[in-house]
Design an enzyme around this catalytic site. Sequence first.
Site, PDB file in Angstrom:
ATOM      1  N   ILE A  70       0.807  -1.220   0.000  1.00 21.07           N
ATOM      2  CA  ILE A  70       0.000   0.000   0.000  1.00 21.07           C
ATOM      3  C   ILE A  70       0.843   1.274   0.000  1.00 21.07           C
ATOM      4  O   ILE A  70       0.309   2.360  -0.172  1.00 21.07           O
ATOM      5  CB  ILE A  70      -0.999   0.009   1.183  1.00 21.07           C
ATOM      6  CG1 ILE A  70      -0.270  -0.076   2.524  1.00 21.07           C
ATOM      7  CG2 ILE A  70      -1.999  -1.123   1.035  1.00 21.07           C
ATOM      8  CD1 ILE A  70      -1.161   0.101   3.730  1.00 21.07           C
ATOM      9  N   GLU A 118      22.922  15.491   4.376  1.00 23.70           N
ATOM     10  CA  GLU A 118      22.440  16.875   4.450  1.00 23.70           C
ATOM     11  C   GLU A 118      21.236  17.040   5.373  1.00 23.70           C
ATOM     12  O   GLU A 118      20.977  18.127   5.870  1.00 23.70           O
ATOM     13  CB  GLU A 118      22.136  17.425   3.066  1.00 23.70           C
ATOM     14  CG  GLU A 118      20.932  16.808   2.387  1.00 23.70           C
ATOM     15  CD  GLU A 118      20.636  17.452   1.050  1.00 23.70           C
ATOM     16  OE1 GLU A 118      19.447  17.545   0.709  1.00 23.70           O
ATOM     17  OE2 GLU A 118      21.579  17.864   0.349  1.00 23.70           O
ATOM     18  N   GLU A 125      20.899  15.252   8.220  1.00 31.56           N
ATOM     19  CA  GLU A 125      21.293  14.588   9.469  1.00 31.56           C
ATOM     20  C   GLU A 125      22.029  15.584  10.371  1.00 31.56           C
ATOM     21  O   GLU A 125      23.002  16.213   9.961  1.00 31.56           O
ATOM     22  CB  GLU A 125      22.208  13.408   9.108  1.00 31.56           C
ATOM     23  CG  GLU A 125      22.499  12.463  10.207  1.00 31.56           C
ATOM     24  CD  GLU A 125      23.269  11.241   9.708  1.00 31.56           C
ATOM     25  OE1 GLU A 125      23.067  10.182  10.294  1.00 31.56           O
ATOM     26  OE2 GLU A 125      24.066  11.344   8.750  1.00 31.56           O
ATOM     27  N   GLY A 142       6.589  -7.817  15.725  1.00 34.40           N
ATOM     28  CA  GLY A 142       5.136  -7.842  15.654  1.00 34.40           C
ATOM     29  C   GLY A 142       4.579  -7.202  14.398  1.00 34.40           C
ATOM     30  O   GLY A 142       3.466  -7.515  13.976  1.00 34.40           O
ATOM     31  N   ALA A 159      24.559   4.435  14.120  1.00 37.11           N
ATOM     32  CA  ALA A 159      23.780   3.425  13.409  1.00 37.11           C
ATOM     33  C   ALA A 159      23.357   3.970  12.057  1.00 37.11           C
ATOM     34  O   ALA A 159      23.414   5.175  11.818  1.00 37.11           O
ATOM     35  CB  ALA A 159      22.555   3.039  14.227  1.00 37.11           C
ATOM     36  N   ARG A 210      14.621  12.567  16.925  1.00 35.95           N
ATOM     37  CA  ARG A 210      13.867  11.475  16.318  1.00 35.95           C
ATOM     38  C   ARG A 210      12.415  11.902  16.205  1.00 35.95           C
ATOM     39  O   ARG A 210      11.708  12.011  17.203  1.00 35.95           O
ATOM     40  CB  ARG A 210      14.007  10.191  17.138  1.00 35.95           C
ATOM     41  CG  ARG A 210      15.407   9.604  17.108  1.00 35.95           C
ATOM     42  CD  ARG A 210      15.809   9.252  15.699  1.00 35.95           C
ATOM     43  NE  ARG A 210      17.005   8.430  15.660  1.00 35.95           N
ATOM     44  CZ  ARG A 210      17.575   8.042  14.551  1.00 35.95           C
ATOM     45  NH1 ARG A 210      17.085   8.417  13.378  1.00 35.95           N
ATOM     46  NH2 ARG A 210      18.649   7.291  14.587  1.00 35.95           N
ATOM     47  N   ARG A 242      -2.694  -8.748   8.475  1.00 31.81           N
ATOM     48  CA  ARG A 242      -1.464  -8.293   9.125  1.00 31.81           C
ATOM     49  C   ARG A 242      -0.959  -7.063   8.385  1.00 31.81           C
ATOM     50  O   ARG A 242      -0.759  -7.104   7.162  1.00 31.81           O
ATOM     51  CB  ARG A 242      -0.393  -9.384   9.105  1.00 31.81           C
ATOM     52  CG  ARG A 242      -0.789 -10.681   9.798  1.00 31.81           C
ATOM     53  CD  ARG A 242      -0.839 -10.493  11.300  1.00 31.81           C
ATOM     54  NE  ARG A 242      -1.113 -11.746  11.988  1.00 31.81           N
ATOM     55  CZ  ARG A 242      -2.204 -11.980  12.696  1.00 31.81           C
ATOM     56  NH1 ARG A 242      -3.128 -11.034  12.815  1.00 31.81           N
ATOM     57  NH2 ARG A 242      -2.371 -13.127  13.302  1.00 31.81           N
ATOM     58  N   GLU A 243      -0.759  -5.967   9.104  1.00 32.61           N
ATOM     59  CA  GLU A 243      -0.175  -4.747   8.550  1.00 32.61           C
ATOM     60  C   GLU A 243       1.324  -4.816   8.830  1.00 32.61           C
ATOM     61  O   GLU A 243       1.737  -4.899   9.990  1.00 32.61           O
ATOM     62  CB  GLU A 243      -0.796  -3.523   9.203  1.00 32.61           C
ATOM     63  CG  GLU A 243      -2.284  -3.396   8.935  1.00 32.61           C
ATOM     64  CD  GLU A 243      -2.959  -2.325   9.761  1.00 32.61           C
ATOM     65  OE1 GLU A 243      -2.325  -1.776  10.699  1.00 32.61           O
ATOM     66  OE2 GLU A 243      -4.130  -2.024   9.475  1.00 32.61           O
TER      67      GLU A 243
END
Length: 189
Positions: free
Chosen positions: A14, A140, A142, A115, A76, A64, A37-38
């Site tokens: 989707i 750029e 970050e 999940g 990370a 974040r 299930r999504e």
Amino acid sequence: MSKFEEKTTRSERIYEGKIINLKVDEVLLPNGHSSKRELVEHPGAVALVALTAENKLILVEQYRKALERSIIEIPAGKIEKGEDPAYTAMRELEEETGYTADKLELIQSFSTSPGFADEVIHVYAAIGLKKSESGAVLDEDEFVELMEVTIDEAEDMMKDNRIYDAKTAFAVLWAKQKLLNENSTYPKL
């Protein structure tokens, strides 16, 4: 085959994005009933436990949007299409922190949110750290602040929720155990 396996009978993507794709699967449950299930499809990520010669953990603070706040994390980044996770880890270490490593050792790979998402993160120990000639080279979009903290300071950051994500909490606990256990099976950093 697991006795709890859910067989997909229909799948519809989707949304296709830059970082994630979303799909809705119709599944046949073990009891014969059906359900939806999504699911989030993610290419995977890497993270680095980088300890300096003084046994300080290298962390970055960044905003974040999903949490609507800044948190402190281990370096990370997302694995690019076709990229080996170890290559991604070396790239992200230098881009986010301005450090390079002589080598990497895989500590653990794990699912972040099984999940609803297929993302797997590979956590590496960065061994033989040294400052790179170029320093940190951020994307750029970050914005991060680099910090070096003791394990005790990192634990305090966990207590007051400045460290708030699972990969970083895992890294702090792993680094603490490694430093406490002289007979560790992991290489000396």
